[in-house]
Design an enzyme around this catalytic site. Structure first.
Site, mmCIF file in Angstrom:
data_model
loop_
_atom_site.group_PDB
_atom_site.id
_atom_site.type_symbol
_atom_site.label_atom_id
_atom_site.label_comp_id
_atom_site.label_asym_id
_atom_site.label_seq_id
_atom_site.Cartn_x
_atom_site.Cartn_y
_atom_site.Cartn_z
ATOM 1 N N SER A 1 -51.078 -18.021 62.601
ATOM 2 C CA SER A 1 -52.371 -18.467 63.031
ATOM 3 C C SER A 1 -53.001 -19.479 62.074
ATOM 4 O O SER A 1 -53.987 -20.100 62.431
ATOM 5 C CB SER A 1 -53.318 -17.265 63.157
ATOM 6 O OG SER A 1 -53.531 -16.652 61.902
ATOM 7 N N SER B 1 -48.825 -15.010 59.557
ATOM 8 C CA SER B 1 -49.626 -16.204 59.806
ATOM 9 C C SER B 1 -49.636 -17.211 58.669
ATOM 10 O O SER B 1 -50.203 -18.298 58.811
ATOM 11 C CB SER B 1 -51.078 -15.808 60.145
ATOM 12 O OG SER B 1 -51.161 -15.272 61.444
ATOM 13 N N LYS C 1 -58.758 -22.501 56.071
ATOM 14 C CA LYS C 1 -58.645 -22.027 57.457
ATOM 15 C C LYS C 1 -60.026 -21.622 57.967
ATOM 16 O O LYS C 1 -60.793 -20.969 57.238
ATOM 17 C CB LYS C 1 -57.689 -20.838 57.465
ATOM 18 C CG LYS C 1 -57.394 -20.215 58.810
ATOM 19 C CD LYS C 1 -56.387 -19.059 58.634
ATOM 20 C CE LYS C 1 -55.988 -18.423 59.948
ATOM 21 N NZ LYS C 1 -54.980 -17.339 59.768
#
Lengths: 422, 422
Positions: free
Chosen positions: A147, A171, A78
C-alpha cells in the site's frame, strides 16, 4: 564515471555533497521538484507537493538554519501519516482535505533532524489493498505495489531520495521489490507510530524506502557506526508460499544466495516449521479484526464511502469475540517465541519479496511474503537483486532477529555489495 | 435493602434494569447528568458534557434504536482519546477546542455496542504527571490520582458507571486505588489504541474504570461467560518498592491476602527477582524517550505551552540514540520473558497499587507501583480493599499472566467477594 543528477543521488551522497558545499539543498530540492513536474503526471506518486515551502526551507538550510543528520535533505511520507501543514487523506475520500493538528512523530523527527518534507505520497485506501493512483515508474501499465505505492515509486523514479512507508502485511517489502529500491521494515515498534492512522495497531510498522541500505540505516538510526559482520550465516527459508512464486523469482533468489555464498556467507536451507506455516492464516485474521476496530468510526458514519472491497474486509472477522481475539494475540506471541529458533543457526533468513515482477494493471499484488514476518514483528528488508522477463526489478527479502535491526542492516549492506558484484 | 440511585448502580445492574424495563436509559442518563450538575463544580471530573445529545441518544435507545451489550448505558472517556463530536484537548492548552476527525476506536466500539458517550474526562497533560483540575470526590483538598483523574473520579462519584482511561505507568491503577473503584488495565494492546494521543506507544494501554469487576469485564469482553477459577494461587510479590508504601498500605494488603486465603486461595510470598527490580528504571527511560518522540511536533512548535515539568521530561532522554533505544526495547522483551517465571506457581500476583490514601494537594502521587507491570505488558487490576487513617480508600493490585485477562478478571471477581466478605 558520470555523476548522477542530484535527484538520483543516494541520500548519504547528497548529504555529503551538501556538507561539503558542492551541492546546495535548494539545488537538490529543485532537481526533485523538476523531476516531479516532468514525471508525476504519469507516475502519480504524490498526493501533495509543497514546492514553495520546500524551497524556502532548503534556502534556510543552505543559510545554516537547519542542523542534524538529514540537514537539507528532502523526504516524502506516505499519506497515512499525519502532517500539520499538508492535507492528509489516508487514501480515502472520507478524509479529502483533512488537516491534522500535528505531524506524525516520524515526520516531526525527520524535520527535527534537518529534513524537508517535500510532499505526501499516495497510499492504498487506509493502507489496505484498494489501489491508489500511482503507476509503476518503469511501466505505467503496471502497479508499483502497495500500500506504500507512492513512496516506493517516488524513490525509484528520482523524485525524492527517502520516503516513509508503513507495513501491516507486505506494504513496504512488496512495492520496494516491484520498484527496485530498498525497503526497510524495522522491528515492530522501533519507529514511533504517533500520528499514524492505524489499520492494525499490533502489526502496523513504519519503515523507509531508500536507494541504498546505508541510506535506509541513516534515515532510521542516524550516523550510527555500521557494524562489520563476521561470516554471515544465511538460511534460505523455504515454505509452502514458495509455490506461488514465479520461476524467475526463485531462480533469482537462489542465484542471489549463491552470490552471497561466494562473497563469504555460510548458506543453508531450512523449511518453515508447521507452527509458523499455520501463523500465516492468523496474521490475516488478526489484521482483519483490528482493521474492523480501527475503522469503527468510518464504518458507522461513512460506510458508503469505503470501497466495496474494504466494506467486505471490515466484516471478515465481525464474528470474532474479544475473548477469541485475546486468544489470537496469545497465538501471535507463541509464534513469535517459536520464530526465535529460526535464528539458532542463522543471522538472517532469505525469502521471496513478491511473486515476481510488478503485475500489469492496478491490483497491487499479493502481500503473501510479508504477512508472516510482520506478524512475528521481525525486521525485514527488500533488496533489488535482478530483473524479470519484462526487464522489471525482482527483489529478495532479508529477515533479521527481533530487535537486532543494525545487524540486519549490516547483513543487507553486505548482500547489497554481493548483488552489485556480478 | 435500599436500591441505589440509578447513577450509583453498577453497569450490569443498570443494563439489566434497562433490559427488564424497570429503568429507562433516559432516566439513567438524567440521573448521571443531575449528579454532574450537583457535584462537578467541586469534583471537576469532566472537560465536556454533552447533555442534549446524551438524552437524545438515550431516548433513541429507549425506543429500541440501539442494540448491543452496552445498550442505553452512558459512559465517559478520558480526554486523551479522540471524539468526533466533542472537543478533545489531551490535557494541553495547545489543543484547546481541538476537534478530531474521528472517534477513537474504543469510543466507536462502545457506541457500536449501544453505549452513550456522556462526556470527556480530565486528563493530566498528555497523560503525564502535570495535574489537571479534578479533585478527589471524597475530599476536594486531595488528588484523585492521575493521569486518568477525571475518569476515576466520575465513576467513584456516581456521575457515570463506566469510563475509559489509559495507563503508561500507573495512570489507571493509582487513581482507581485513590478513588475506591475498580481500575482494569488489560494486557498491552488488547483494546485498540487507534485515536489515542500517544505518550509512549510501547506502553500506552487503554483500560476501564468501573464499580465492580464484572462491569470492567463486561466493558471489555462483553457478555463473555465468566470462568470459574479453581483454587486460586496468589503470590504476594515483595519488592524494594514496598519500602515507599505507608504502613497501612502494607497492613491492608496483607490482611487482604489473608482474607483471600480464608476464601480458599493458596498463598505464598515471592520476591521480585533482581532482573525485574532493574527493569523499573528501564520503564522510566523508555517512557521518557518515547514521550519525547511522540511530542516532537509539540516540542518544536509549541514548546512554551508545555508545562515546565513536561518541558523537562521530554528532554530527559534527549541523549539516547536510536541504537540505544533499540537496546532498551530488547531489554524490555527480556524482562517480559523473565516475568513469565513469576507465574510458575501463581495465577496472580498481589502488589500495592499506591503509596497509601490519596495525597493532600494537586500532585497525583507516585506511579511507582504501576510502571513495571505496564512495561511487562501484564494485565493488572486495582481493587478497593480497605480504608486508610483519613477514611479514604486503599487499593490492592492484582497482576495476571500476559494475555490471560479473563483469568485475571475471574481471580479479581473472587478477590472482590473476599474483600466484601469481612
Amino acid at each position: 564515471m558520470k555523476t548522477p543528477a542530484p535527484n538520483f543521488l543516494s541520500a548519504l551522497s547528497a548529504l555529503r555533497a551538501i556538507e561539503e558545499g558542492s551541492l546546495s539543498s535548494e539545488a537538490l530540492v529543485r532537481a526533485c521538484l523538476d523531476r516531479i513536474d516532468e514525471r508525476d503526471a504519469t507516475v502519480r506518486a504524490f498526493t501533495q507537493v509543497d514546492s514553495e515551502r520546500a524551497i524556502a526551507q532548503a534556502r534556510q538550510a543552505d543559510r545554516g538554519a537547519a542542523a542534524g543528520p538529514l540537514r537539507g535533505l528532502p523526504f516524502a511520507a506516505k499519506d497515512i501519516l499525519d502532517s500539520a501543514d499538508l492535507p492528509t487523506a489516508y487514501g480515502s475520500p472520507i478524509y479529502a482535505g483533512h488537516r491534522p493538528a500535528a505531524d506524525a512523530a516520524c515526520i516531526a523527527a525527520a524535520r527535527e533532524a534537518g529534513g524537508l518534507l517535500l510532499g505526501k505520497t499516495e497510499t492504498c485506501e487506509f493502507a489496505t489493498l484498494t489501489p491508489c493512483a500511482t503507476r509503476h515508474p518503469l511501466d505505467p501499465s503496471r502497479t508499483p505495489g502497495g500500500s506504500s505505492s507512492g513512496s516506493a515509486a517516488a524513490v525509484a523514479d528520482g523524485m525524492v531520495p527517502l520516503a516513509f512507508g508503513t507495513q501491516t502485511s507486505a506494504s513496504i517489502i512488496r512495492p520496494a521489490a516491484y520498484c527496485g529500491v530498498v525497503g526497510y521494515k524495522p522491528s515492530y515498534g522501533l519507529i514511533n507510530t504517533s500520528g499514524l492512522k492505524h489499520a492494525s495497531p499490533s502489526l502496523d510498522t513504519i519503515g523507509v524506502f531508500a536507494r541504498t541500505v546505508a541510506d535506509a540505516r541513516h534515515a532510521v538510526f542516524g550516523p550510527a557506526s555500521a557494524r562489520e559482520p563476521g561470516a554471515l550465516r544465511v538460511s534460505v527459508c523455504e515454505s509452502s508460499q514458495w509455490a506461488a512464486a514465479r520461476p524467475e523469482t526463485i531462480e533469482t533468489l537462489l542465484a542471489f544466495a549463491r552470490r552471497l555464498e561466494r562473497g563469504g556467507a555460510r548458506l543453508r536451507t531450512v523449511h518453515l516449521p508447521p507452527g509458523l506455516e499455520a501463523a500465516v492464516a492468523l496474521q490475516a485474521r488478526l489484521s482483519a479484526f483490528e482493521l474492523r476496530q480501527s475503522l469503527a468510526y468510518e464504518r458507522r458514519w461513512h460506510r458508503d464511502r469505503l470501497s466495496p472491497r474494504l466494506q467486505q474486509r471490515v466484516e471478515a472477522e465481525a464474528g470474532l469475540s474479544m475473548a477469541g481475539y485475546a486468544e489470537l494475540r496469545s497465538s501471535m506471541r507463541a509464534a513469535q517465541r517459536e520464530a526465535a529458533s529460526l535464528f539458532d543457526d542463522a543471522d538472517v533468513l532469505l525469502y521471496p519479496a513478491a511473486d515476481g515482477e510488478a503485475e500489469v494493471g492496478m491490483e497491487t499484488g499479493s502481500p503473501r511474503y510479508g504477512g508472516l514476518w510482520t506478524f512475528l514483528h521481525l525486521p525485514a528488508l527488500s533488496l533489488p537483486v535482478g530483473r524479470g522477463p519484462a526487464g522489471l526489478p525482482l527483489g529478495a527479502q532479508l529477515i533479521g532477529v527481533l530487535g537486532r535491526d543494525l545487524e540486519l542492516l549490516a547483513a543487507a549492506a553486505f548482500a547489497e555489495g554481493c548483488a552489485a558484484a556480478d
